[in-house]
Scaffold this active site. Structure first.
Site, PDB file in Angstrom:
ATOM      1  N   HIS A 156       0.718  -1.290  -0.094  1.00  0.00           N
ATOM      2  CA  HIS A 156      -0.090   0.093  -0.071  1.00  0.00           C
ATOM      3  C   HIS A 156       0.824   1.161  -0.074  1.00  0.00           C
ATOM      4  O   HIS A 156       2.210   1.146   0.203  1.00  0.00           O
ATOM      5  CB  HIS A 156      -0.808   0.002   1.243  1.00  0.00           C
ATOM      6  CG  HIS A 156      -0.273   0.027   2.612  1.00  0.00           C
ATOM      7  ND1 HIS A 156       0.013   1.407   3.131  1.00  0.00           N
ATOM      8  CD2 HIS A 156      -0.361  -0.937   3.586  1.00  0.00           C
ATOM      9  CE1 HIS A 156       0.792   1.023   4.316  1.00  0.00           C
ATOM     10  NE2 HIS A 156       0.388  -0.325   4.433  1.00  0.00           N
ATOM     11  N   CYS A 172       2.980  -5.063   6.874  1.00  0.00           N
ATOM     12  CA  CYS A 172       2.972  -4.540   5.291  1.00  0.00           C
ATOM     13  C   CYS A 172       4.010  -3.991   4.476  1.00  0.00           C
ATOM     14  O   CYS A 172       4.993  -3.555   5.165  1.00  0.00           O
ATOM     15  CB  CYS A 172       1.605  -3.304   5.342  1.00  0.00           C
ATOM     16  SG  CYS A 172       0.162  -4.286   5.813  1.00  0.00           S
TER      17      CYS A 172
END
Length: 197
Positions: A156, A172
């Site tokens: 992301h 992440c």
């Protein structure tokens, strides 16, 4: 009386100058230079690691995303022995992982639902995270997200591009907003993701 009048002028002038000084400090403190840095534009900004097309060898078919967490780079494999190489932020010590998955979903300006364990961990540090945050320019998930298999992890964007190239996340893979938008356009749901340590 004149002394009182001048004192009031100084106090009032100071009250107007203080917000200007505070606003000048918007941004982040760079510990390597001991200075405050204001990003060129918000949210996000350019990655300190410039993306580029490179030669790439390996047993991966075009369309595969290969993330080398030790190098802190993401490779989107292209035809003819090439790949687009991006700088990424990866998991901090204790939050690193490896595996092979698929892109199961794509989202523009994704919402953020921090897992309960993350909220509890941050609460112990005195930081209260929201249970849900709608997508938008100030959302930590940034401009785009690629969901990794059935994991809690994503590739992301970020509103903190200066963290690219470091161990910074809870697992992440972070990219500068302009880079995740660039990658997002070229990736299809179902694409293979290989995370290496």
């Amino acid at each position: 009386m004149k002394t009182y009048f001048y004192a009031m002028i100084v106090i009032l002038a100071g009250s107007f100058l203080l917000p200007a000084e505070v606003s000048a400090r918007a941004g982040y403190f760079d510990h390597s230079t001991n200075t405050w840095v204001t990003p060129k534009y918000h949210p996000g900004g350019k990655s300190p690691v410039r993306r580029k097309k490179v030669s790439f060898k390996g047993p991966y078919t075009p369309g595969t995303i290969v993330i080398d967490t030790s190098e802190r780079r993401l490779y989107h494999v292209l035809p003819n022995g090439k790949a687009m190489k991006y700088g990424v932020g990866v998991g901090k010590t204790g939050f690193q992982w490896a595996g092979t998955h698929r892109v199961t979903r794509k989202a523009e300006w994704p919402s953020w639902t921090p897992p309960a364990q993350m909220r509890a961990r941050e609460r112990r540090k005195g930081r209260i995270l929201p249970s849900y945050m709608p997508g938008g320019p100030n959302n930590p998930m940034g401009a785009r997200a690629l969901y990794i298999g059935s994991t809690l992890y994503r590739i992301h964007g970020t509103t903190e591009p200066w963290t690219i190239g470091s161990e910074v996340s809870s697992g992440c893979i972070r990219m500068a907003n302009e880079d995740v938008i660039h990658l997002y356009k070229s990736v299809t749901v179902g694409a293979k993701i290989v995370v290496k340590r």
